[in-house]
Design an enzyme around this catalytic site. Structure first.
Site, PDB file in Angstrom:
ATOM      1  N   GLU A 119       0.845  -1.207   0.000  1.00  0.00           N
ATOM      2  CA  GLU A 119       0.000   0.000   0.000  1.00  0.00           C
ATOM      3  C   GLU A 119       0.883   1.262   0.000  1.00  0.00           C
ATOM      4  OE1 GLU A 119      -2.131   0.692   3.666  1.00  0.00           O
ATOM      5  OE2 GLU A 119      -3.655   1.903   2.685  1.00  0.00           O
ATOM      6  N   LYS A 196      -9.409   2.644  -2.294  1.00  0.00           N
ATOM      7  CA  LYS A 196      -9.621   2.058  -0.963  1.00  0.00           C
ATOM      8  C   LYS A 196     -10.998   2.485  -0.440  1.00  0.00           C
ATOM      9  CE  LYS A 196      -7.207   2.092   3.537  1.00  0.00           C
ATOM     10  NZ  LYS A 196      -5.866   2.331   4.121  1.00  0.00           N
ATOM     11  N   CYS A 233      -5.798  -2.526   2.113  1.00  0.00           N
ATOM     12  CA  CYS A 233      -5.526  -2.557   3.568  1.00  0.00           C
ATOM     13  C   CYS A 233      -6.746  -2.752   4.469  1.00  0.00           C
ATOM     14  CB  CYS A 233      -4.723  -1.337   3.985  1.00  0.00           C
ATOM     15  SG  CYS A 233      -4.024  -1.589   5.633  1.00  0.00           S
TER      16      CYS A 233
HETATM   17  N1  LIG Z   1      -3.240   1.442   6.170  1.00  0.00           N
HETATM   18  C1  LIG Z   1      -4.256   1.005   6.915  1.00  0.00           C
HETATM   19  O1  LIG Z   1      -5.402   1.059   6.503  1.00  0.00           O
HETATM   20  N2  LIG Z   1      -3.928   0.527   8.134  1.00  0.00           N
HETATM   21  C2  LIG Z   1      -4.895   0.281   9.130  1.00  0.00           C
HETATM   22  C3  LIG Z   1      -4.499  -0.762  10.069  1.00  0.00           C
HETATM   23  C4  LIG Z   1      -5.024  -2.115   9.743  1.00  0.00           C
HETATM   24  O2  LIG Z   1      -5.976  -2.245   8.981  1.00  0.00           O
HETATM   25  O3  LIG Z   1      -4.490  -3.085  10.262  1.00  0.00           O
END
Ligand SMILES: NC(=O)NCCC(=O)O
EC number: 3.5.1.6
Length: 377
Positions: A119, A196, A233
């Site tokens: 990401e 996203k 993510c």
């Molecule tokens: N980049 C992101 O969405 N991180 C959030 C933490 C997770 O989803 O574990």
């Protein structure tokens, strides 16, 4: 919470468990045992020269009479940022381009057809800070930014589909920022982009300060090697997000991520694996490695450790071991996409799923005057 010194769950199990126990533990935690891929010696030599881990595994499907095997090699890339986060923005992006180019060259030696990076791969993870500059300067056009052009060259040179998750600036629409994955065909043409859908509101992941919730739905990209989707993510915590990509026909769903140990390491081995099982598809979970740079976090305490551990999971519940928690790495997996339909025919989740009933009930549940169906004595 362990940092770089704790290498991987797999290494720990192998070190401490007697063989019969190890086999049973692996059967439960990893499903059917996978064959290691016979990757070229030059690929291992290059990976060692470039100081990254290289692992390869094969998922097999039963032979069929009417369909030939549908073989595709996927590559998952996890990496640290090579320069300190206070280096000039353009130098940081160039250094990341160089690093990824070296890894993609090894992927090409291994016959990879579709590669996915982590990401927001062109930047340090800075969404925790709330500060805008210089982090928003890493945002680029998905259509003709320097990173997309760079990936188009890689894709064409290596006949490889490239999934490139970036921070996108959409200059045609009010300069809005998005967390986007650009999908580039092996011809070098841009197939499209996906955004996203779910933005974290957890711990220091203050990402809504930077970009908006995706507005492109759940597109699936038909590539020469199979139908792919990208669930970026935090979307991996949302079963319906995976489901929608699957309903649109995804056979492989990539999950490029940036997440830390204290928050999610116990969720990590379960979520993408469960999504592969529940949706009769392959999933590819990718996480970056290292700490948030001191230049980003400015002494605000311990943010946590990006624990890598990227892996591929299959619809029959088998999965690869994870890459290291601490090193850059390339994971190559050979998939036979026929496995998706074969598992579907055994478990029939698409047939037994009561989508019409869920749709009806969800349509009611999102109304502001909805009252939950609770039956009381
Ligand atoms: N980049 C992101 O969405 N991180 C959030 C933490 C997770 O989803 O574990």
């Amino acid at each position: 919470m362990a940092g770089a010194e704790w290498k991987s769950l797999e290494e720990c199990l192998e070190k401490h468990l007697p063989l019969p126990d190890l086999q049973e533990v692996k059967r439960v935690l990893y499903g059917k045992e996978l064959r290691s891929l016979d990757l070229p010696r030059e690929a291992f030599e290059a990976a060692s020269r470039e100081d990254f881990e290289l692992q390869g595994y094969a998922f097999e499907a039963a032979e069929e009479q009417l369909r030939r095997p549908r073989i595709v090699h996927v590559g998952l890339v996890q990496n640290r940022i090579p320069l300190p986060a206070n280096a000039p923005v353009a130098e940081q992006v160039s250094a990341l381009h160089r690093r990824i180019k070296a890894i993609v060259e090894v992927a090409a030696m291994c016959g990879v057809n579709i590669i996915c990076f982590q990401e927001a791969w062109t930047m340090p993870f800075a969404f925790c800070t709330r500060e805008k500059l210089p982090w928003t300067e890493f945002a680029e056009s998905a259509e003709d930014g320097p990173t997309t052009r760079f990936c188009q060259k890689l894709a064409k040179n290596h006949d490889m589909v490239v999934v490139s998750p970036i921070l996108e600036r959409d200059s045609e629409h009010g300069d809005v920022l998005w967390n986007t994955a650009v999908v580039i065909s092996n011809s070098g043409a841009i197939l499209g982009k996906t955004r996203k859908n779910h933005i974290p509101r957890v711990g220091d992941f203050n990402e809504s300060t930077y970009y908006m919730e995706g507005n492109l739905g759940h597109p699936v990209f038909q590539t020469q090697f199979g139908r792919i989707a990208v669930n970026i993510c935090y979307g991996r915590h949302h079963p319906l997000n995976w489901l929608m990509y699957s309903i649109n026909g995804a056979e492989i769903i990539f999950n490029p991520s940036a997440t830390i140990g204290a928050l999610s390491e116990s969720l990590w081995p379960i979520e993408a694996r469960n999504a592969a099982i529940a949706n009769h598809c392959f999933t590819c979970a990718i996480n970056r490695v290292g700490t948030v740079s001191p230049e980003v976090w400015l002494g605000r305490g311990d943010f946590g450790y990006f624990y890598g551990s990227s892996y591929v999971a299959a619809p029959d519940s088998s999965r690869t071991p994870g890459l290291s928690r601490s090193r850059d790495g390339l994971l190559v997996a050979k998939l036979d996409l026929n496995l998706c339909q074969q598992v579907n025919d055994v478990w029939n989740f698409k047939m037994t799923g009561r989508y019409e009933m869920y749709a009806r009930e969800l349509a009611e549940a999102v109304k502001s005057n909805y009252s939950p169906t609770i039956v009381k004595e």
